[in-house]
Design an enzyme around this catalytic site. Structure first.
Site, short mmCIF file in Angstrom:
data_model
loop_
_atom_site.label_atom_id
_atom_site.label_comp_id
_atom_site.label_asym_id
_atom_site.label_seq_id
_atom_site.Cartn_x
_atom_site.Cartn_y
_atom_site.Cartn_z
N SER A 205 0.86 -1.19 0.00
CA SER A 205 0.00 0.00 0.00
C SER A 205 0.89 1.24 0.00
CB SER A 205 -0.88 0.05 1.25
OG SER A 205 -1.65 -1.12 1.40
N ASP B 212 8.59 2.29 -4.23
CA ASP B 212 8.02 2.53 -5.55
C ASP B 212 6.57 3.02 -5.52
OD1 ASP B 212 10.32 1.97 -6.86
OD2 ASP B 212 9.72 -0.03 -7.54
N ARG C 40 8.25 -1.31 3.49
CA ARG C 40 9.36 -1.29 2.54
C ARG C 40 9.95 0.11 2.53
NH1 ARG C 40 9.51 -2.70 -3.99
NH2 ARG C 40 7.58 -1.51 -4.07
N GLU D 50 15.88 -8.15 -7.53
CA GLU D 50 15.61 -7.30 -8.68
C GLU D 50 16.83 -7.13 -9.58
OE1 GLU D 50 12.54 -4.03 -7.58
OE2 GLU D 50 13.83 -4.24 -5.82
N ASP E 33 3.51 -44.78 1.15
CA ASP E 33 4.56 -45.10 2.11
C ASP E 33 4.91 -43.80 2.84
OD1 ASP E 33 6.02 -43.63 0.27
OD2 ASP E 33 7.17 -45.34 -0.46
#
Length: 433
Positions: A17, A52, A84, A158, A388
């Site tokens: 966000s 960003d 971030r 990146e 198994d």
């Protein structure tokens, strides 16, 4: 797979966000909306994005908004919160600015840090750059009297440098010269990765980068971390998003970036076992889900047809017609069909194997049978699968995911019980324990 280093064993959703929206009376309005999300609309990891998603001129205000919104409502948010911040392997000034924002967001006087689980660092380079970021985390923790390692670090892959750095993690983590054990998520960032690789496509769209997704999943598995795929920006293409997640899950990459609450719902539910089982028929290279009618699985298309000819059968697939005995048809239909087990099916099989193991049996046969109707002709098929310990452990992965979700997301309990039923949920929480 190396044991996970943090409490969460799986992350399905990574939702970003913007931290400050320019030209609005309340620049923090997107943060306020996101922090109120609950249930399947709420992500496992929420990322207030001060990189960003936020204009450079608004990032100082964005850091302040994070403190304000998280200090007010962070205690009630059901997922983890990992802002971030700005960073770049080639820019000391970007790294310094990100460090300053980390210091501001984690200042105990602001009241947000007790609800902050870690930070996301973009644009990392080689392993030395990861260590620089880790050192800033350690400085932040010591500056504010936090326990060293209490803030987790997630990185976005990146660049080619970052992709190659993942190979160094197993050797570097645990050395006394760093705190890289704080690493949590490895997240793909295909847009900047494409730029870094100088890649081009005729349409200008992003390359699919299956190698990057595989390498990130492998790097996370080897280092005890969690892999998350990058954003799927065609937000109206729900089927494309689902296909991408299905491909990722086959690589061991359960998590994916979500850009909208709608994508969060899709990503939260996609890796969970289905409510009901379904039979699939291979039709011209595509798996078509059959319709279930009174216990009979029905194919109603034109590509495949089946007719009884006395004791034999005529099977038409595309333009090829074959006359087969009942035994030959059975073998052919087994090749053409597959079954997607429900949560109840998986739990049943695991409980049956656990009971057999307690009785001293190391392997048992599990039968799966149904009646197919192709056109007007019905035919019974059945198959035995040997179970198994290795089969059991493989089946445990979706159950472990469910258990991790149920334990960490109590806000989703009601929806999970509506999806599966309380009895199935209770049994699923007991198997493998």
């Amino acid at each position: 797979m190396t044991e996970r280093r943090h409490g969460r064993q799986f992350v399905r959703t990574f939702f970003t966000s913007p931290t400050a929206v320019e030209g609005e009376d309340d620049s923090a309005k997107m943060l306020r909306r996101a922090i109120q999300l609950r249930g399947m609309q709420a992500p496992d990891v929420w990322v207030p994005d001060n990189e960003d998603a936020t204009a450079p001129s608004m990032r100082d205000e964005g850091a302040r908004n994070i403190v304000e919104v998280v200090s007010e409502d962070g205690a009630d948010f059901p997922g983890e919160i990992h802002p971030r911040v700005v960073w770049h392997r080639d820019s000391p000034s970007a790294r310094y600015r990100g460090f300053q924002h980390m210091l501001e967001i984690t200042d105990p006087e602001g009241g947000a840090v007790e609800h902050i689980d870690g930070f996301v660092i973009p644009e990392v380079g080689d392993i030395d750059d990861w260590k620089k970021a880790d050192e800033f985390f350690t400085i932040v923790e010591n500056e504010h009297g936090l326990e060293e390692g209490s803030l987790t670090m997630s990185v976005i892959i990146e660049s080619g440098q970052a992709e190659l750095a993942m190979e160094s993690l197993r050797d570097e983590m645990g050395k006394p010269t760093n705190n890289l054990e704080r690493l949590f998520l490895l997240v793909n960032g295909e847009v900047d990765y494409t730029k870094d690789m100088r890649a081009m496509t005729p349409t200008g769209s992003l390359p699919p980068w299956p190698e990057l997704r595989h390498n990130t999943s492998r790097g996370a598995s080897a280092a005890g971390l969690i892999a998350v795929d990058g954003p799927y920006d065609d937000i109206r293409n729900v089927e494309g998003y689902r296909t991408r997640m299905t491909e990722n899950q086959a690589k061991g990459m359960i998590g994916i970036w979500s850009l909208t609450p709608g994508q969060v719902v899709e990503a939260n539910t996609s890796p969970l076992p289905p409510k009901t089982g379904s039979w699939l028929l291979d039709v011209d290279g595509q798996r078509v889900e059959l319709e279930s009618e009174d216990g009979i699985e029905v194919y109603d298309g034109d590509y495949v047809s089946l007719d009884a000819l006395g004791d034999d059968y005529e099977l038409l697939v595309g333009s090829t017609t074959r006359t087969l005995t009942g035994e030959e048809l059975h073998e052919e239909l087994l090749k053409m069909t597959s079954y997607v087990p429900s949560m109840d099916d998986i739990v049943d099989s695991m409980e049956e194997f656990e009971a057999a193991k307690e009785a001293g049996r190391g392997a048992i046969a599990m039968e799966r049978s149904t009646t197919l109707r192709i056109g007007q002709t019905e035919f019974d098929i059945s198959t035995d699968r040997m179970w198994d310990e290795a089969t059991y452990q493989a089946a445990m992965t979706p159950i472990s995911l469910f258990q991790d979700v149920y334990e960490n997301r109590p806000d989703q309990h009601e929806e999970l019980e509506e999806r599966y039923g309380a009895d199935v949920v209770e049994r699923a929480m007991q198997v493998g324990r």
